[in-house]
Design a protein around this motif. Structure first.
Motif, PDB file in Angstrom:
ATOM      1  N   ALA A 116     -16.937 -54.869   4.013  1.00  6.21           N
ATOM      2  CA  ALA A 116     -17.907 -55.962   4.096  1.00  6.21           C
ATOM      3  C   ALA A 116     -17.173 -57.250   3.775  1.00  6.21           C
ATOM      4  O   ALA A 116     -16.443 -57.332   2.784  1.00  6.21           O
ATOM      5  N   ASN A 117     -17.355 -58.246   4.630  1.00  6.90           N
ATOM      6  CA  ASN A 117     -16.694 -59.526   4.427  1.00  6.90           C
ATOM      7  C   ASN A 117     -17.637 -60.648   4.838  1.00  6.90           C
ATOM      8  O   ASN A 117     -18.040 -60.740   6.000  1.00  6.90           O
ATOM      9  N   GLU A 118     -17.998 -61.494   3.875  1.00  8.53           N
ATOM     10  CA  GLU A 118     -18.894 -62.620   4.124  1.00  8.53           C
ATOM     11  C   GLU A 118     -20.175 -62.182   4.836  1.00  8.53           C
ATOM     12  O   GLU A 118     -20.634 -62.821   5.786  1.00  8.53           O
ATOM     13  N   GLY A 119     -20.736 -61.097   4.382  1.00 11.27           N
ATOM     14  CA  GLY A 119     -22.007 -60.621   4.919  1.00 11.27           C
ATOM     15  C   GLY A 119     -21.912 -59.811   6.190  1.00 11.27           C
ATOM     16  O   GLY A 119     -22.935 -59.376   6.725  1.00 11.27           O
ATOM     17  N   ILE A 120     -20.709 -59.601   6.707  1.00 12.90           N
ATOM     18  CA  ILE A 120     -20.533 -58.810   7.927  1.00 12.90           C
ATOM     19  C   ILE A 120     -19.993 -57.436   7.561  1.00 12.90           C
ATOM     20  O   ILE A 120     -18.927 -57.319   6.952  1.00 12.90           O
ATOM     21  N   TRP A 121     -20.730 -56.413   7.931  1.00 14.15           N
ATOM     22  CA  TRP A 121     -20.298 -55.036   7.681  1.00 14.15           C
ATOM     23  C   TRP A 121     -19.499 -54.539   8.882  1.00 14.15           C
ATOM     24  O   TRP A 121     -19.882 -54.776  10.041  1.00 14.15           O
ATOM     25  N   THR A 122     -18.392 -53.858   8.625  1.00 14.42           N
ATOM     26  CA  THR A 122     -17.527 -53.375   9.686  1.00 14.42           C
ATOM     27  C   THR A 122     -17.162 -51.918   9.462  1.00 14.42           C
ATOM     28  O   THR A 122     -16.833 -51.517   8.343  1.00 14.42           O
ATOM     29  N   ALA A 123     -17.227 -51.141  10.527  1.00 20.39           N
ATOM     30  CA  ALA A 123     -16.753 -49.750  10.507  1.00 20.39           C
ATOM     31  C   ALA A 123     -15.694 -49.614  11.584  1.00 20.39           C
ATOM     32  O   ALA A 123     -15.874 -50.096  12.710  1.00 20.39           O
ATOM     33  N   ALA A 124     -14.574 -48.988  11.242  1.00 21.45           N
ATOM     34  CA  ALA A 124     -13.486 -48.789  12.201  1.00 21.45           C
ATOM     35  C   ALA A 124     -13.070 -47.330  12.186  1.00 21.45           C
ATOM     36  O   ALA A 124     -12.834 -46.763  11.122  1.00 21.45           O
ATOM     37  N   TRP A 125     -12.957 -46.740  13.365  1.00 27.21           N
ATOM     38  CA  TRP A 125     -12.612 -45.326  13.468  1.00 27.21           C
ATOM     39  C   TRP A 125     -11.982 -45.067  14.837  1.00 27.21           C
ATOM     40  O   TRP A 125     -11.945 -45.942  15.696  1.00 27.21           O
ATOM     41  N   ILE A 126     -11.482 -43.842  15.026  1.00 33.06           N
ATOM     42  CA  ILE A 126     -10.895 -43.443  16.306  1.00 33.06           C
ATOM     43  C   ILE A 126     -11.742 -42.325  16.904  1.00 33.06           C
ATOM     44  O   ILE A 126     -12.078 -41.348  16.235  1.00 33.06           O
ATOM     45  N   GLU A 127     -12.058 -42.494  18.173  1.00 31.06           N
ATOM     46  CA  GLU A 127     -12.872 -41.512  18.896  1.00 31.06           C
ATOM     47  C   GLU A 127     -12.430 -41.527  20.360  1.00 31.06           C
ATOM     48  O   GLU A 127     -12.164 -42.596  20.913  1.00 31.06           O
ATOM     49  N   ASN A 128     -12.332 -40.376  20.960  1.00 27.07           N
ATOM     50  CA  ASN A 128     -11.888 -40.282  22.355  1.00 27.07           C
ATOM     51  C   ASN A 128     -10.469 -40.814  22.545  1.00 27.07           C
ATOM     52  O   ASN A 128     -10.082 -41.187  23.647  1.00 27.07           O
TER      53      ASN A 128
END
Length: 202
Positions: A144-156
């Motif tokens: 979470a950074n300055e109110g922005i939530w982020t998810a990062a992952w690998i798929e396919n």
């Protein structure tokens, strides 16, 4: 994915801190820069994409997209995931380039963006970091950074990064990563060049 830049920042920070010291510790090399691994520009590598079965394309979500967005999704070089919420499919912006595709949509309460890329950068001597969380059954980073939530992952075989921002910083739905996880788990596959079927619109 995002682990490499973090590792590079740590490495470069250590170099700067070392060079700023007026008196190197006893036994330290005279040339600290020479003692550190040389960090050069890393050439991106195109990863192999694993395309989901054509039958798994969510036809309802694809049909809900405006024609311009649907065309971009079908021409994507990576498997395109989009939110399943119909309000986010009413007027999204989908941009498909040679190695990456992006999705962006906004409602009155939230802004959602998703970046999908088949490019990776691997720095010799720095092993890839693995996220401590899980998204869509894969190890993931959640921040979470300055109110922005982020998810990062690998798929396919593709790196995905999902950002969620609430219109109001005080919105209860963005007080935790619950909304981010909900949107991520509900992403649906709408195609790409590896999912051509006879029923696709031209």
């Amino acid at each position: 994915m995002r682990g490499v830049p973090i590792a590079l920042v740590v490495l470069l920070s250590a170099a700067v801190a070392a060079c700023d010291q007026t008196a190197p510790p006893s036994g330290a090399p005279r040339d600290l820069a020479a003692a550190l691994p040389l960090v050069t520009t890393v050439t991106p590598v195109i990863t192999a994409v694993t395309w989901p079965p054509a039958a798994s394309v969510d036809r309802g979500a694809l049909a809900a997209l405006p024609e311009t967005a649907a065309h971009a999704a079908r021409s994507s070089q990576v498997p395109v995931l989009v939110p399943s919420r119909r309000e986010l499919l009413a007027a999204p912006v989908i941009v498909a380039k040679e190695h990456w595709t992006s999705f962006w949509a906004r409602t009155e309460s939230i802004t959602v963006s998703l970046t999908m890329t088949r490019l990776t950068r691997k720095v010799p001597g720095i092993p890839p970091l693995q996220g401590a969380h899980a998204v869509r059954g894969a190890p993931a980073f959640i921040t979470a950074n300055e109110g922005i939530w982020t998810a990062a992952w690998i798929e396919n075989g593709v790196s995905y990064a999902l950002d969620v921002e609430c219109a109001s910083p005080e919105a209860p739905s963005c007080a935790s990563d619950a909304l981010l996880r909900e949107l991520a788990s509900a992403l649906v596959y709408v195609g790409g060049v590896g999912a051509k079927t006879a029923g696709d619109r031209p």
